[in-house]
Write an enzyme that holds these catalytic residues in place. Sequence first.
Site, PDB file in Angstrom:
ATOM      1  N   CYS B  48       0.831  -1.206  -0.018  1.00 44.03           N
ATOM      2  CA  CYS B  48      -0.047   0.003  -0.028  1.00 44.03           C
ATOM      3  C   CYS B  48       0.847   1.313  -0.202  1.00 44.03           C
ATOM      4  O   CYS B  48       2.105   1.080   0.571  1.00 44.03           O
ATOM      5  CB  CYS B  48      -0.939   0.029   1.198  1.00 44.03           C
ATOM      6  SG  CYS B  48      -1.748   1.440   1.731  1.00 44.03           S
ATOM      7  N   HIS B  49       0.289   2.496  -0.602  1.00 45.29           N
ATOM      8  CA  HIS B  49       1.255   3.730  -0.684  1.00 45.29           C
ATOM      9  C   HIS B  49       1.853   4.082   0.721  1.00 45.29           C
ATOM     10  O   HIS B  49       3.043   4.517   0.816  1.00 45.29           O
ATOM     11  CB  HIS B  49       0.502   4.617  -1.408  1.00 45.29           C
ATOM     12  CG  HIS B  49       1.331   5.740  -1.699  1.00 45.29           C
ATOM     13  ND1 HIS B  49       1.447   6.787  -1.058  1.00 45.29           N
ATOM     14  CD2 HIS B  49       2.437   5.864  -2.555  1.00 45.29           C
ATOM     15  CE1 HIS B  49       2.464   7.914  -1.511  1.00 45.29           C
ATOM     16  NE2 HIS B  49       2.865   7.256  -2.602  1.00 45.29           N
ATOM     17  N   THR B  50       1.073   3.799   1.833  1.00 48.52           N
ATOM     18  CA  THR B  50       1.512   4.158   3.035  1.00 48.52           C
ATOM     19  C   THR B  50       2.739   3.454   3.395  1.00 48.52           C
ATOM     20  O   THR B  50       3.528   3.949   3.996  1.00 48.52           O
ATOM     21  CB  THR B  50       0.472   4.055   4.236  1.00 48.52           C
ATOM     22  OG1 THR B  50      -0.823   4.700   3.769  1.00 48.52           O
ATOM     23  CG2 THR B  50       0.753   4.350   5.506  1.00 48.52           C
ATOM     24  N   HIS B  70       0.939  -3.703   5.740  1.00 48.97           N
ATOM     25  CA  HIS B  70      -0.142  -3.897   6.580  1.00 48.97           C
ATOM     26  C   HIS B  70      -1.428  -4.069   6.090  1.00 48.97           C
ATOM     27  O   HIS B  70      -2.509  -4.290   6.625  1.00 48.97           O
ATOM     28  CB  HIS B  70      -0.260  -2.308   7.284  1.00 48.97           C
ATOM     29  CG  HIS B  70      -0.591  -1.449   6.186  1.00 48.97           C
ATOM     30  ND1 HIS B  70       0.457  -1.016   5.316  1.00 48.97           N
ATOM     31  CD2 HIS B  70      -1.770  -0.759   5.554  1.00 48.97           C
ATOM     32  CE1 HIS B  70       0.073   0.084   4.634  1.00 48.97           C
ATOM     33  NE2 HIS B  70      -1.298   0.130   4.842  1.00 48.97           N
ATOM     34  N   GLU B  71      -1.230  -4.496   4.870  1.00 53.70           N
ATOM     35  CA  GLU B  71      -2.405  -5.171   4.075  1.00 53.70           C
ATOM     36  C   GLU B  71      -2.210  -6.460   3.774  1.00 53.70           C
ATOM     37  O   GLU B  71      -1.171  -7.045   3.174  1.00 53.70           O
ATOM     38  CB  GLU B  71      -2.552  -4.622   2.743  1.00 53.70           C
ATOM     39  CG  GLU B  71      -3.391  -3.434   2.675  1.00 53.70           C
ATOM     40  CD  GLU B  71      -3.828  -2.967   0.951  1.00 53.70           C
ATOM     41  OE1 GLU B  71      -3.957  -1.661   1.028  1.00 53.70           O
ATOM     42  OE2 GLU B  71      -3.500  -3.761   0.030  1.00 53.70           O
ATOM     43  N   CYS B 100     -10.528  -1.444  20.355  1.00 53.08           N
ATOM     44  CA  CYS B 100     -10.567  -2.304  21.588  1.00 53.08           C
ATOM     45  C   CYS B 100     -11.921  -2.382  22.160  1.00 53.08           C
ATOM     46  O   CYS B 100     -11.937  -3.236  23.177  1.00 53.08           O
ATOM     47  CB  CYS B 100      -9.530  -1.285  22.798  1.00 53.08           C
ATOM     48  SG  CYS B 100     -10.560   0.280  23.277  1.00 53.08           S
ATOM     49  N   CYS B 103     -13.082   2.066  24.686  1.00 51.56           N
ATOM     50  CA  CYS B 103     -12.970   3.235  24.755  1.00 51.56           C
ATOM     51  C   CYS B 103     -14.218   4.004  24.264  1.00 51.56           C
ATOM     52  O   CYS B 103     -14.981   3.271  23.688  1.00 51.56           O
ATOM     53  CB  CYS B 103     -12.026   3.733  24.050  1.00 51.56           C
ATOM     54  SG  CYS B 103     -11.937   3.743  22.278  1.00 51.56           S
ATOM     55  N   CYS B 106     -14.677   3.747  20.496  1.00 55.82           N
ATOM     56  CA  CYS B 106     -15.182   2.319  20.131  1.00 55.82           C
ATOM     57  C   CYS B 106     -16.974   2.197  20.462  1.00 55.82           C
ATOM     58  O   CYS B 106     -17.528   1.572  19.933  1.00 55.82           O
ATOM     59  CB  CYS B 106     -14.473   1.299  20.718  1.00 55.82           C
ATOM     60  SG  CYS B 106     -12.681   0.826  20.118  1.00 55.82           S
ATOM     61  N   CYS B 114     -10.097   4.291  17.361  1.00 57.35           N
ATOM     62  CA  CYS B 114      -9.871   3.901  18.984  1.00 57.35           C
ATOM     63  C   CYS B 114      -8.906   4.377  19.673  1.00 57.35           C
ATOM     64  O   CYS B 114      -7.733   4.733  19.166  1.00 57.35           O
ATOM     65  CB  CYS B 114      -9.564   2.405  18.853  1.00 57.35           C
ATOM     66  SG  CYS B 114      -8.890   1.454  20.220  1.00 57.35           S
ATOM     67  N   ARG B 118      -5.705   3.371  17.820  1.00 55.22           N
ATOM     68  CA  ARG B 118      -5.680   4.066  16.545  1.00 55.22           C
ATOM     69  C   ARG B 118      -4.219   4.154  15.972  1.00 55.22           C
ATOM     70  O   ARG B 118      -3.302   4.283  16.599  1.00 55.22           O
ATOM     71  CB  ARG B 118      -6.423   5.287  16.514  1.00 55.22           C
ATOM     72  CG  ARG B 118      -5.442   6.399  17.300  1.00 55.22           C
ATOM     73  CD  ARG B 118      -5.943   7.950  17.009  1.00 55.22           C
ATOM     74  NE  ARG B 118      -7.371   7.860  17.885  1.00 55.22           N
ATOM     75  CZ  ARG B 118      -7.815   9.212  18.260  1.00 55.22           C
ATOM     76  NH1 ARG B 118      -7.367  10.386  17.449  1.00 55.22           N
ATOM     77  NH2 ARG B 118      -8.962   9.465  18.757  1.00 55.22           N
ATOM     78  N   CYS B 178      -6.627  -2.597   3.802  1.00 50.83           N
ATOM     79  CA  CYS B 178      -6.601  -1.150   4.064  1.00 50.83           C
ATOM     80  C   CYS B 178      -7.143  -0.384   3.088  1.00 50.83           C
ATOM     81  O   CYS B 178      -8.157  -0.062   2.971  1.00 50.83           O
ATOM     82  CB  CYS B 178      -5.005  -1.044   4.191  1.00 50.83           C
ATOM     83  SG  CYS B 178      -4.584   0.828   4.146  1.00 50.83           S
ATOM     84  N   ARG B 373      -3.040  -3.108  -7.317  1.00 51.23           N
ATOM     85  CA  ARG B 373      -2.537  -3.713  -6.141  1.00 51.23           C
ATOM     86  C   ARG B 373      -1.654  -4.986  -6.558  1.00 51.23           C
ATOM     87  O   ARG B 373      -2.117  -5.666  -7.733  1.00 51.23           O
ATOM     88  CB  ARG B 373      -3.655  -4.616  -5.160  1.00 51.23           C
ATOM     89  CG  ARG B 373      -3.992  -3.312  -4.376  1.00 51.23           C
ATOM     90  CD  ARG B 373      -2.907  -2.947  -3.324  1.00 51.23           C
ATOM     91  NE  ARG B 373      -3.356  -1.903  -2.094  1.00 51.23           N
ATOM     92  CZ  ARG B 373      -3.172  -0.752  -2.235  1.00 51.23           C
ATOM     93  NH1 ARG B 373      -2.738  -0.307  -3.207  1.00 51.23           N
ATOM     94  NH2 ARG B 373      -3.552  -0.130  -1.014  1.00 51.23           N
TER      95      ARG B 373
END
Lengths: 381, 380
Positions: B48-50, B70-71, B100, B103, B106, B114, B118, B178, B373
């Site tokens: 992913c670009h992030t 993260h994907e 979680c 909180c 959530c 969250c 987060r 993501c 992707r």
Amino acid sequence: MSSTAGQVIRCKAAVAWEAEKPLVIEEVEVAPPQVDEVRLKILYTALCHTDVFFWEAKGQNPLFPRIFGHEAGGIVESVGEGVKDLKPGDHVLPVFTGECKKCAHCKSEESNLCELLRINTDRGVMLSDGKSRFSINGKPIYHFLGTSSFSEYTVVHIGCVVKINPLAPLDKVCILSCGISTGLGATLNVAKPKKGSTVAIFGLGAVGLAAAEGARISGASRIIGVDLHPNRFELAHKFGVTELVNPKDHKKPIQEVIAEMTDGGVDRSVECTGNVDAMISAFECVHDGWGLAVIVGVPRQDAVFKTNPVNFLNGRTLKGTFFGNYKPRSDLPSVVEQYMNKELEVEKFITHKVPFSDINKAFEYMLRGEGLRCVIRMVDE
Amino acid sequence: MSSTAGQVIKCKAAVAWEAGKPLVIEEVEVAPPQANEVRVKILFTSLCHTDVYFWEAKGQTPLFPRIFGHEAGGIVESVGEGVTDLKLGDHVLPVFTGECKECRHCKSEESNMCDLLRINTDRGVMLNDGKTRFSINGKPIYHFVGTSTFSEYTVIHVGCLAKINPAAPLDKVCVLSCGISTGLGATLNVAKPKKGQSVAVFGLGAVGLAAAEGARIAGASRIIGVDLNPARFEEAKKFGVTEFVNPKDHDKPVQEVLAEMTDGGVDRAVECTGSIQAMISAFECVHDGWGVAVLVGVPSKDDAFKTHPMNLLNERTLKGTFFGNYKPRTDIPGVVEKYMNKELELEKFITHSVPFSEINKAFDLMLHGKSIRCIITMGA
């Protein structure tokens, strides 16, 4: 039909001959209503800041002589051709923005910005023929916002006239035709605070206090009033305001002060000053994740709203509203009913009353920042 | 229990030793999960670009060596103390932002931010003990956004794992953890176009195309794609985009062009580039009275969003969203179901596939703008 139907009516009107000069009570001629128009006998009217702003005519296209006034209550005197929804004797509120019921905006559930009849501050004539219905010795006197309620009689487009419960006292509900509904609707229709939520109101004039009243009606647990004038705090408690904050009392930006008071930010904020810095503060003081800020106050022409885009990405929403998002003809009658069943309190907004002959006192009170609404009675009591 | 439960696992991971340098496949040690953590065997992951943005680490606080990614889609290998919602063999999607469930965020219907879990792009360690679970010869290798999926095994907080239908093909649904969900949710959960409405999508990368897909699913009558790169239009048609506008082709601001095309403005706009100028255009191109603009793309610079407040007073709404407003554990399984019942199409987002050993090709493809992707198959 009334005995004056179809005829020119001679009556009194408060004419503004020049910008910023006191209004003069003159005898004017009011022509009968044309197609889709209605002639109203105004019984009560009130001064709103928008009248003052265009009467001052600073840096605008001035249009004089003009009859101002757009918050009012009256009775239908006669109707023009094609008008079916109203008849003589109906109790009505004229509104400065209309509802034709046919355009895409009127048909949308979400909008009240009628394409035909939305507010137009430049126009001083009627749509059907481009002329004024008011004259003195043949010389035209211009309309304002299609209402011109500072006159014993006025002519208004049918789309800008709201038929209301005839039992509602016009000397009270007249103020629902602008400022109070604007603030009330900003909260009830747009901000929509949930019971128990926290709300910040920026600007505690009539519109802001009406927004606070809306938060009170919604059951907000905290209504934080923000204003630069400490003298406004006294009245605010009557409208449900629970705490008061004056930005002048703090070095840090007011949005930070509010965030500290509320564990990260308020659930809703309503901005009723027109000051662009207050708009930015109103947006930035709402809680991330679910906060919503509603902008009501009208800004200057050169204003720029500026914020870090991350404030949107972390879940804040920004909306603007016009006339409380009320469709005038469809929705105002129910606001009157909210008053009639005592859910909404209107009397507390009316701080002054004057006869028509003293209309300039209303301007003086407003220019001095005294009071909230001054109701002007056209009829003798 | 798996045979490796409670033990350190030695496996392959693609380690970024320095900013901007190709990842190196190394043997790493992955410690067992601690309280509220889960060790996951990753089967498929995508870029992913992030990931690219933080691997480039331009002008940020760089944290290296690090395992990005993260994907992904994987299977639970073992769980730490206190984890009751997941067990060995469960199919999961790790998510870079967590839930979680306790909180205020959530508990709010409206927020997915969250307080505890987060997104945190600075942190490279686990919350429980402030340490990493990855090491090479005792030297720590840092985590990325709590997922670090460019590794055959990873350790993730239970709040950052979505348990999904085990029948869902992980090599397809991994992209839902993501980018695709971000764009899809921006449209379906936030912009919420009504059937027959018009939608403008700014930026036709994976996130923008997912936003367009959301508009297609919602029954939008016109989906106007806005991008500076004309090569993206042909592909975009598969995602429901009906018309294409390139701001470079016009002298006047693109919001005016869009307003003219749509009799006053689109009903909804979704901004998926991160460019401030595009954000402003996206807001100003929606119709007065009812228009809603949704900002998705993360800005890279510190510029301010600016508009004339009259644009608000005539009843436009401006919202922002994060991860499509999906609560990861609560909502992502439902998105997987949309794919399973064929409402949502995912295959068209997957343009390339490489084995783990060739993971750097995925970076090349993305840096050259040549893919939507690219799936990376682990264990190959």
